[in-house]
Design a protein around this motif. Structure first.
Motif, short mmCIF file in Angstrom:
data_model
loop_
_atom_site.label_atom_id
_atom_site.label_comp_id
_atom_site.label_asym_id
_atom_site.label_seq_id
_atom_site.Cartn_x
_atom_site.Cartn_y
_atom_site.Cartn_z
N ASP A 263 0.84 -1.17 0.00
CA ASP A 263 0.00 0.00 0.00
C ASP A 263 0.89 1.25 0.00
O ASP A 263 1.73 1.40 0.87
CB ASP A 263 -0.85 -0.09 1.29
CG ASP A 263 -1.76 1.10 1.46
OD1 ASP A 263 -1.68 2.03 0.63
OD2 ASP A 263 -2.53 1.09 2.43
N GLU A 265 0.40 4.10 0.90
CA GLU A 265 0.24 4.92 2.11
C GLU A 265 1.26 4.57 3.19
O GLU A 265 1.64 5.42 3.98
CB GLU A 265 -1.16 4.72 2.68
CG GLU A 265 -2.20 5.45 1.89
CD GLU A 265 -3.40 5.78 2.77
OE1 GLU A 265 -3.52 5.17 3.85
OE2 GLU A 265 -4.18 6.64 2.35
N ILE A 266 1.64 3.30 3.27
CA ILE A 266 2.55 2.92 4.36
C ILE A 266 3.96 2.64 3.85
O ILE A 266 4.78 2.06 4.55
CB ILE A 266 2.01 1.71 5.16
CG1 ILE A 266 1.80 0.51 4.23
CG2 ILE A 266 0.74 2.05 5.90
CD1 ILE A 266 1.69 -0.79 5.00
N LEU A 269 6.90 3.27 6.02
CA LEU A 269 7.09 2.44 7.22
C LEU A 269 7.78 1.12 6.89
O LEU A 269 8.34 0.46 7.76
CB LEU A 269 5.73 2.12 7.86
CG LEU A 269 4.88 3.30 8.35
CD1 LEU A 269 3.57 2.80 8.91
CD2 LEU A 269 5.62 4.10 9.40
N ASP A 272 11.86 0.21 7.65
CA ASP A 272 12.13 -0.10 9.06
C ASP A 272 11.55 -1.45 9.45
O ASP A 272 12.17 -2.22 10.18
CB ASP A 272 11.52 0.97 9.98
CG ASP A 272 12.51 2.09 10.22
OD1 ASP A 272 13.69 1.91 9.85
OD2 ASP A 272 12.10 3.13 10.76
N PHE A 273 10.36 -1.69 8.97
CA PHE A 273 9.70 -2.96 9.27
C PHE A 273 10.57 -4.13 8.81
O PHE A 273 10.80 -5.08 9.55
CB PHE A 273 8.32 -3.01 8.59
CG PHE A 273 7.69 -4.36 8.65
CD1 PHE A 273 7.10 -4.81 9.82
CD2 PHE A 273 7.69 -5.21 7.55
CE1 PHE A 273 6.52 -6.07 9.90
CE2 PHE A 273 7.13 -6.47 7.61
CZ PHE A 273 6.54 -6.90 8.79
N GLY A 308 1.32 -9.58 7.75
CA GLY A 308 0.19 -9.27 6.89
C GLY A 308 -0.34 -7.86 7.06
O GLY A 308 -0.91 -7.28 6.14
N SER A 309 -0.13 -7.29 8.23
CA SER A 309 -0.61 -5.93 8.47
C SER A 309 0.14 -4.92 7.60
O SER A 309 -0.33 -3.83 7.34
CB SER A 309 -0.44 -5.55 9.94
OG SER A 309 -1.05 -6.52 10.77
N TYR A 310 1.33 -5.31 7.16
CA TYR A 310 2.11 -4.47 6.25
C TYR A 310 1.97 -4.95 4.81
O TYR A 310 2.60 -4.40 3.91
CB TYR A 310 3.60 -4.50 6.64
CG TYR A 310 3.93 -3.59 7.81
CD1 TYR A 310 4.50 -2.34 7.59
CD2 TYR A 310 3.66 -3.98 9.11
CE1 TYR A 310 4.82 -1.51 8.65
CE2 TYR A 310 3.97 -3.16 10.17
CZ TYR A 310 4.55 -1.92 9.94
OH TYR A 310 4.85 -1.10 10.99
#
Lengths: 354, 121
Positions: A263, A265-266, A269, A272-273, A308-310
């Protein structure tokens, strides 16, 4: 993996080829039967996607010719059909097609099928074998046989020398005599299996001991094969061949690019993840060495939740499997999943889902 | 001012992405990485909704939830358990301690916003 697409509709063929190229396959396109058949011989593809509706000789007759020639009969063929007619499909399957897809089909469905197709063995480079044996005559005998069979062979007469060679040469396979002077083969095997750069190397063990309990103990540590002395040369050779083949298949499965769409939008992030998952991998290796199941379970659990959240569903699967394997204290499974994590992170290719 | 949401989770990467999604949707978000800090924040800030992980250091999510639900001043704050465990036992325990909902990890952004909206709009 080289994939030949024989498809009369040029636009369609282009689309499929593009999709396969994106998924890190190597597509070749032919829009007619004769050229297609030529490509089968000249390009030696790993897979053929064959449209059954072709001008100049229908697809079924092409299939018949591919399957009828000993040079090409083992190439898997996936047929594409717009026939609802089941008899037609059954004909194709009977003639040796591995599976079929009906038009119009989804590219993802195609890739799913391709991923399931077993990969043919192709030994591209000479495999390196390390023999660890203190019986000089046996070393000589095995070396002669193995070199004649096309392997690159080195040997060590004790485990100290062996460990240095493993690190330096990174052999593809190790043949280990379990009864060695000074420390013995079993200790060496255990050490090897806990060494991060070497635990993946398959080991065929040789032993003069006939004892089932001992055998069980060795098998538990994880060896590719267990041969009792005296053994026939052919047995050793076929065991080596089989072991290396398993390894090639595993490697091919894993060397595919893993493409993940995230996505936009993220996207800030994500670096780093992923860096943190690299840290997880290091912690997992340490935990594995200490057999710290609790920590492995914890790391797996967190990865399951965050992956999965990412958008990294693969990490959720790996995390969940690690958690489960650690809960059941299945060290072999843990190693497999740590291995998968390492490959996942190494071969990951991020695309932004615009 | 948007409604205030408290997230308690000990995995920083989960916090980051969940906080981002909720802020983007116009909520005010505060967070804590352990149960004790989470409970204190809840008492102090009185959020409109709490997303609560179960496995937490210092004090686990069950305890935090129970403390909130047994306090008349806070018991009406919806608590959504936020877990990667799909255990049946977890579901039952959640009901027992009065949690209002359950969001599975990994989460889809839509699922997160949907469950939050359902409780606080």
């Amino acid at each position: 993996m080289k994939i030949l697409i024989i498809e009369s509709d040029y636009e369609m063929a282009k689309l499929v080829a593009q999709g396969l190229a994106n998924a890190a396959y190597e597509p070749i396109v032919s829009t007619d039967a004769i050229q297609g058949l030529n490509f089968v011989h000249t390009e030696k593809p790993d897979l053929i996607i064959l449209d059954l509706f072709l001008p100049a000789g229908g697809g079924l007759s092409i299939l018949e010719r591919i399957k009828g020639s000993p040079n090409t009969s083992n190439i898997p063929v996936l047929v594409i059909t717009n026939e609802k007619d089941n008899e037609y499909k059954n004909n194709a399957l009977e003639m040796g097609a591995i599976d079929y897809l009906e038009k119009p089909y989804d590219l993802n469905a195609l890739i799913k099928i391709i991923e399931k197709i077993p990969v043919e063995e192709k030994i591209e480079t000479k495999n390196k074998i390390l023999i660890i044996e203190d019986d000089k005559d046996l070393i000589k005998l095995m070396m002669r046989k193995l070199i004649a069979s096309g392997y690159v062979v080195s040997f060590a007469e004790d485990t100290y020398q062996a460990m240095a060679l493993v690190e330096k040469e990174k052999p593809d396979l190790i043949i280990l005599d379990l009864l060695l002077p000074g420390g013995g083969g079993l200790t060496f095997l255990e050490r090897l299996k806990k060494t991060t750069y070497a635990f993946k190397i398959p080991v065929i063990v040789l032993t003069g001991v006939k004892d089932n309990k001992y055998k069980e103990e060795v098998l538990k540590i994880g060896v590719a094969d267990y041969l009792e002395k005296p053994f026939k040369e052919e047995i050793l050779l076929s065991s080596i061949k089989k072991t290396l083949k398993d390894k090639v298949v595993r490697k091919k499965e894993m060397s595919k690019k893993i493409i993940v769409y995230i996505d936009p939008e993220i996207k800030d992030l994500v670096p780093d993840f992923l860096k943190n998952r690299g840290e997880d991998l290091k912690s997992l290796y340490i935990a594995l060495e200490k057999e710290d199941y609790e920590n492995i379970q914890k790391i797996g659990h967190k990865m399951k939740g965050s992956g999965g959240s990412y958008g990294f569903d693969g990490l959720t699967e790996i995390g969940g499997s690690l958690e489960q394997a650690a809960k059941e204290k299945k060290i072999e499974d843990i190693k497999i999943w740590i291995d998968k994590l390492s490959f996942y992170l190494e071969n990951l290719e991020i695309r932004i889902n615009e | 001012m948007g409604k205030k949401i408290l997230i308690v989770d000990d995995e920083p990467d989960i916090l980051k992405v969940a906080v981002y999604r909720l802020k983007k949707a116009g909520y005010e978000v505060i967070s804590a990485e352990d149960g004790g800090t989470g409970l204190n924040l809840a008492f102090k800030e009185k959020p409109d909704l709490i997303l609560l992980d179960l496995r937490l250091p210092v004090m686990d999510g069950f305890d935090v939830c129970q403390q909130l639900k047994s306090n008349p001043e806070f018991k009406n704050i919806p608590v959504i358990l936020f877990t990667a465990s799909s255990d049946k036992a977890v579901e039952e325990k959640a009901k027992e301690i009065g949690a209002d909902g359950h969001l599975m990890k990994p989460f889809e952004p839509q699922a997160l916003l949907e469950i939050v909206k359902r409780f606080i709009g």
